[in-house]
Design an enzyme around this catalytic site. Structure first.
Site, PDB file in Angstrom:
ATOM      1  N   ALA A   8       0.679  -1.813   0.016  1.00  0.00           N
ATOM      2  CA  ALA A   8       0.222   0.238   0.011  1.00  0.00           C
ATOM      3  C   ALA A   8       1.130   1.409   0.019  1.00  0.00           C
ATOM      4  O   ALA A   8       0.668   2.358   0.336  1.00  0.00           O
ATOM      5  CB  ALA A   8      -0.690  -0.108   1.333  1.00  0.00           C
ATOM      6  N   GLY A  12       0.871   1.262  -5.127  1.00  0.00           N
ATOM      7  CA  GLY A  12      -0.361   0.512  -4.430  1.00  0.00           C
ATOM      8  C   GLY A  12      -2.074   1.209  -3.864  1.00  0.00           C
ATOM      9  O   GLY A  12      -2.986   1.255  -4.664  1.00  0.00           O
ATOM     10  N   ASP A  32      -0.262  -4.456   3.006  1.00  0.00           N
ATOM     11  CA  ASP A  32       0.958  -3.691   3.780  1.00  0.00           C
ATOM     12  C   ASP A  32       1.032  -4.745   4.627  1.00  0.00           C
ATOM     13  O   ASP A  32       0.101  -4.810   5.915  1.00  0.00           O
ATOM     14  CB  ASP A  32       1.212  -2.479   3.628  1.00  0.00           C
ATOM     15  CG  ASP A  32       2.389  -2.779   3.491  1.00  0.00           C
ATOM     16  OD1 ASP A  32       2.294  -1.724   2.305  1.00  0.00           O
ATOM     17  OD2 ASP A  32       3.275  -2.327   4.243  1.00  0.00           O
ATOM     18  N   ARG A  81      13.637   2.113  -6.253  1.00  0.00           N
ATOM     19  CA  ARG A  81      14.411   2.556  -6.650  1.00  0.00           C
ATOM     20  C   ARG A  81      14.589   3.590  -5.634  1.00  0.00           C
ATOM     21  O   ARG A  81      14.289   4.755  -5.472  1.00  0.00           O
ATOM     22  CB  ARG A  81      14.575   3.039  -7.823  1.00  0.00           C
ATOM     23  CG  ARG A  81      14.466   2.202  -8.907  1.00  0.00           C
ATOM     24  CD  ARG A  81      16.071   2.632 -10.228  1.00  0.00           C
ATOM     25  NE  ARG A  81      14.123   2.571 -10.983  1.00  0.00           N
ATOM     26  CZ  ARG A  81      14.150   2.729 -12.629  1.00  0.00           C
ATOM     27  NH1 ARG A  81      16.057   3.078 -11.984  1.00  0.00           N
ATOM     28  NH2 ARG A  81      14.071   3.511 -13.382  1.00  0.00           N
ATOM     29  N   ASN A  94      14.087  -8.333  -3.563  1.00  0.00           N
ATOM     30  CA  ASN A  94      12.205  -8.228  -3.553  1.00  0.00           C
ATOM     31  C   ASN A  94      11.535  -9.585  -4.634  1.00  0.00           C
ATOM     32  O   ASN A  94      10.521 -10.069  -4.156  1.00  0.00           O
ATOM     33  CB  ASN A  94      12.125  -7.392  -5.181  1.00  0.00           C
ATOM     34  CG  ASN A  94      11.759  -5.761  -4.372  1.00  0.00           C
ATOM     35  OD1 ASN A  94      11.719  -6.160  -3.306  1.00  0.00           O
ATOM     36  ND2 ASN A  94      11.664  -4.979  -5.224  1.00  0.00           N
ATOM     37  N   VAL A 117       3.874  -5.765 -10.237  1.00  0.00           N
ATOM     38  CA  VAL A 117       4.492  -3.950 -10.789  1.00  0.00           C
ATOM     39  C   VAL A 117       5.730  -3.616 -10.063  1.00  0.00           C
ATOM     40  O   VAL A 117       6.287  -3.831 -10.652  1.00  0.00           O
ATOM     41  CB  VAL A 117       3.291  -3.604  -9.949  1.00  0.00           C
ATOM     42  CG1 VAL A 117       3.677  -1.885 -10.290  1.00  0.00           C
ATOM     43  CG2 VAL A 117       2.242  -3.290 -10.735  1.00  0.00           C
ATOM     44  N   ASN A 119       9.599  -3.841  -9.129  1.00  0.00           N
ATOM     45  CA  ASN A 119      10.104  -4.554  -9.981  1.00  0.00           C
ATOM     46  C   ASN A 119      11.471  -5.101  -9.004  1.00  0.00           C
ATOM     47  O   ASN A 119      11.724  -5.495  -8.209  1.00  0.00           O
ATOM     48  CB  ASN A 119      11.293  -3.124 -10.036  1.00  0.00           C
ATOM     49  CG  ASN A 119      10.606  -1.623 -11.641  1.00  0.00           C
ATOM     50  OD1 ASN A 119      10.128  -2.928 -12.312  1.00  0.00           O
ATOM     51  ND2 ASN A 119      10.305  -1.011 -10.947  1.00  0.00           N
ATOM     52  N   ARG A 150       4.487   7.018 -21.677  1.00  0.00           N
ATOM     53  CA  ARG A 150       5.417   7.594 -21.552  1.00  0.00           C
ATOM     54  C   ARG A 150       5.863   8.407 -22.855  1.00  0.00           C
ATOM     55  O   ARG A 150       6.688   9.528 -23.220  1.00  0.00           O
ATOM     56  CB  ARG A 150       6.828   7.583 -20.454  1.00  0.00           C
ATOM     57  CG  ARG A 150       6.342   7.541 -19.421  1.00  0.00           C
ATOM     58  CD  ARG A 150       8.250   6.778 -18.266  1.00  0.00           C
ATOM     59  NE  ARG A 150       7.584   6.515 -17.204  1.00  0.00           N
ATOM     60  CZ  ARG A 150       7.730   6.147 -16.522  1.00  0.00           C
ATOM     61  NH1 ARG A 150       8.504   5.252 -16.481  1.00  0.00           N
ATOM     62  NH2 ARG A 150       7.899   6.304 -14.984  1.00  0.00           N
ATOM     63  N   HIS A 174      11.026  -4.470 -18.833  1.00  0.00           N
ATOM     64  CA  HIS A 174      10.652  -2.855 -18.038  1.00  0.00           C
ATOM     65  C   HIS A 174      12.495  -2.521 -18.222  1.00  0.00           C
ATOM     66  O   HIS A 174      12.640  -2.547 -16.634  1.00  0.00           O
ATOM     67  CB  HIS A 174       9.709  -3.532 -17.490  1.00  0.00           C
ATOM     68  CG  HIS A 174       9.768  -1.988 -16.697  1.00  0.00           C
ATOM     69  ND1 HIS A 174       9.101  -0.979 -17.632  1.00  0.00           N
ATOM     70  CD2 HIS A 174       9.646  -1.721 -15.873  1.00  0.00           C
ATOM     71  CE1 HIS A 174       8.913  -0.151 -16.491  1.00  0.00           C
ATOM     72  NE2 HIS A 174       8.644  -0.313 -15.240  1.00  0.00           N
TER      73      HIS A 174
HETATM   74  N1  LIG Z   1       6.139  -1.911 -13.526  1.00  0.00           N
HETATM   75  C1  LIG Z   1       6.487  -0.374 -12.706  1.00  0.00           C
HETATM   76  O1  LIG Z   1       6.194  -0.369 -14.278  1.00  0.00           O
HETATM   77  C2  LIG Z   1       6.467  -0.048 -12.273  1.00  0.00           C
HETATM   78  C3  LIG Z   1       6.302   1.379 -11.666  1.00  0.00           C
HETATM   79  C4  LIG Z   1       6.489   1.719 -10.406  1.00  0.00           C
HETATM   80  C5  LIG Z   1       6.987   1.126  -9.381  1.00  0.00           C
HETATM   81  N2  LIG Z   1       7.363   0.049  -9.424  1.00  0.00           N
HETATM   82  C6  LIG Z   1       8.205  -0.522  -8.598  1.00  0.00           C
HETATM   83  O2  LIG Z   1       6.835  -1.215  -7.520  1.00  0.00           O
HETATM   84  C7  LIG Z   1       7.326  -1.553  -6.670  1.00  0.00           C
HETATM   85  C8  LIG Z   1       6.281  -0.413  -5.617  1.00  0.00           C
HETATM   86  O3  LIG Z   1       6.555   0.915  -5.261  1.00  0.00           O
HETATM   87  P1  LIG Z   1       6.487   2.339  -4.469  1.00  0.00           P
HETATM   88  O4  LIG Z   1       6.881   3.008  -5.436  1.00  0.00           O
HETATM   89  O5  LIG Z   1       5.476   1.652  -4.442  1.00  0.00           O
HETATM   90  O6  LIG Z   1       6.655   1.768  -3.246  1.00  0.00           O
HETATM   91  P2  LIG Z   1       7.120   2.008  -1.662  1.00  0.00           P
HETATM   92  O7  LIG Z   1       8.037   1.946  -1.349  1.00  0.00           O
HETATM   93  O8  LIG Z   1       6.308   3.456  -1.754  1.00  0.00           O
HETATM   94  O9  LIG Z   1       5.940   1.170  -2.070  1.00  0.00           O
HETATM   95  C9  LIG Z   1       6.003  -0.173  -1.397  1.00  0.00           C
HETATM   96  C10 LIG Z   1       4.872  -0.789  -0.600  1.00  0.00           C
HETATM   97  O10 LIG Z   1       4.962  -2.218  -0.199  1.00  0.00           O
HETATM   98  C11 LIG Z   1       5.591  -2.804   1.336  1.00  0.00           C
HETATM   99  N3  LIG Z   1       5.923  -4.425   2.071  1.00  0.00           N
HETATM  100  C12 LIG Z   1       7.172  -4.687   1.630  1.00  0.00           C
HETATM  101  N4  LIG Z   1       7.308  -5.616   1.515  1.00  0.00           N
HETATM  102  C13 LIG Z   1       5.704  -6.002   1.840  1.00  0.00           C
HETATM  103  C14 LIG Z   1       5.502  -7.443   2.013  1.00  0.00           C
HETATM  104  N5  LIG Z   1       5.887  -8.373   2.312  1.00  0.00           N
HETATM  105  N6  LIG Z   1       3.851  -7.376   2.665  1.00  0.00           N
HETATM  106  C15 LIG Z   1       3.284  -6.543   1.660  1.00  0.00           C
HETATM  107  N7  LIG Z   1       3.414  -5.369   1.403  1.00  0.00           N
HETATM  108  C16 LIG Z   1       4.925  -5.161   1.446  1.00  0.00           C
HETATM  109  C17 LIG Z   1       5.757  -1.579   2.466  1.00  0.00           C
HETATM  110  O11 LIG Z   1       5.610  -1.542   3.565  1.00  0.00           O
HETATM  111  C18 LIG Z   1       5.837  -0.420   1.458  1.00  0.00           C
HETATM  112  O12 LIG Z   1       4.424   0.498   1.618  1.00  0.00           O
HETATM  113  C19 LIG Z   1       8.447  -0.925  -7.065  1.00  0.00           C
HETATM  114  O13 LIG Z   1       9.675  -2.447  -6.607  1.00  0.00           O
HETATM  115  C20 LIG Z   1       8.608  -0.244  -7.766  1.00  0.00           C
HETATM  116  O14 LIG Z   1      10.180  -0.350  -8.221  1.00  0.00           O
HETATM  117  C21 LIG Z   1       6.830  -0.354 -11.052  1.00  0.00           C
END
Ligand SMILES: NC(=O)c1ccc[n+]([C@@H]2O[C@H](COP(=O)([O-])OP(=O)(O)OC[C@H]3O[C@@H](n4cnc5c(N)ncnc54)[C@H](O)[C@@H]3O)[C@@H](O)[C@H]2O)c1
Length: 307
Positions: A8, A12, A32, A81, A94, A117, A119, A150, A174
């Protein structure tokens, strides 16, 4: 219908809000590990419902009971990242998180469709496929819609036209090796190469490849989430409304484009069964070779996965 969003954080929470706002399903469950956080965010979103005028219920949880019977599960849990990091730097941590999350998701929702989603996207989608044991049409990754958005947004800026009239296709992994296909980009049906000189197109391709990094370096903390959540929501809409959209998604390839046993961004038909078809467009030698380079990169990352 029910959608669960695991993780979340930025992506999320924004995804949950967009899905609820569009009333794509009856219920959205936000999960979360941080105590109280998904409950607080979902309650806050639900309290916006009377003003926004949506009836989709929102629930937050630190466990998975509430997710039981989800039609679609979106996984955003894990690390994002920081400046100077590549998506690949997130791989080991991850993989651990996604393995645990997918086990819990599948225990409670054995029939769900998974949209990855987290990475590095193509690798985490593979982890989800392996750990869930699902048929490959029920496991996919979100990346191509974002990368394409984009590209389209930069073309719109360059030509000073509406984004609505721009169609484009970005294939591949990606990451920096993604393969934008300007030859297949059009503006109201007019091929992009007829409207922009090659050096401008090349600059847009370059900016698209680095699009995620551009946001990371501006934000300093965290990565993009407005455009990513919009892209996930478009996938959820195609699935829940069975609309058979043709969208670029990370799909498990078994021979398409001459590639095997990996997730890569390709055009797919998205409907209620998940990925209902993978479309193969004709690529010239240069495009095919760029796709192969991208595939080699994804494969080298897959070799680092220890399940
Ligand atoms: N595919 C894409 O195009 C794309 C685009 C944007 C972000 N991402 C990826 O998505 C992921 C999330 O990005 P974000 O900006 O939301 O990060 P964020 O840090 O804001 O959120 C990640 C959340 O995951 C939670 N979390 C960690 N371990 C967990 C678990 N075991 N169970 C449940 N929740 C857990 C954390 O507490 C945190 O709230 C990252 O890996 C980011 O690189 C991918």
């Amino acid at each position: 219908m029910k959608v669960s969003v695991i993780g979340a954080g930025h992506v999320g929470e924004m995804t949950a809000m967009r899905i609820a706002n569009k009333e794509l399903v009856d219920e959205v469950v936000l999960v979360d590990i941080i105590e109280g956080m998904p409950q607080g965010k979902s309650l806050d979103m639900w309290e916006s419902a009377p003003v926004e005028g949506f009836d989709t219920k929102l629930t937050g949880s630190n466990g998975y009971e509430e997710t039981a019977g989800s039609d679609v599960t979106i996984i955003t849990a894990g690390l994002a990242r920081k400046p100077g990091m590549s998506r690949d730097d997130l791989l080991a941590k991850n993989t651990e998180i996604i393995t645990d999350v997918v086990r819990k998701v599948t225990d409670h929702s054995p029939e769900t469709i998974i949209i990855m989603v987290t990475n590095p996207l193509d690798v985490m989608a593979y982890v989800a496929l392996e750990v869930s044991g699902f048929e490959s049409h029920r496991v996919m990754g979100m990346a191509g819609i974002l990368d394409t958005a984009r590209f389209r947004s930069f073309v719109a800026l360059e030509l000073d036209v509406s984004v609505r009239d721009i169609q484009a296709m970005v294939l591949g992994g990606h990451g920096d090796t993604m393969v934008p296909l300007p030859r297949y980009a059009t503006v109201a049906g007019i091929p992009l190469p007829d409207l922009l000189p090659q050096d401008t197109i090349d600059a847009i391709v370059k900016r698209t490849r680095g699009g995620g990094g551009e946001i990371v370096s501006l934000l300093k903390e965290g990565s993009a989430y407005y455009a990513p959540s919009a892209a996930v929501t478009e996938m959820v809409e195609a699935i829940t409304r069975d609309s058979k959209r043709i969208l670029p998604c990370a799909a498990w390839l078994t021979g398409e484009y001459g590639l095997n046993d990996l997730f890569m961004g390709v055009p797919v038909k998205l409907g209620s069964r998940g990925i209902e078809e993978i479309l193969e467009v004709e690529l010239n030698d240069q495009e095919q070779s760029a796709l192969q380079t991208s595939a080699d990169h994804v494969k080298s990352n897959l070799e680092k996965v220890d399940l």
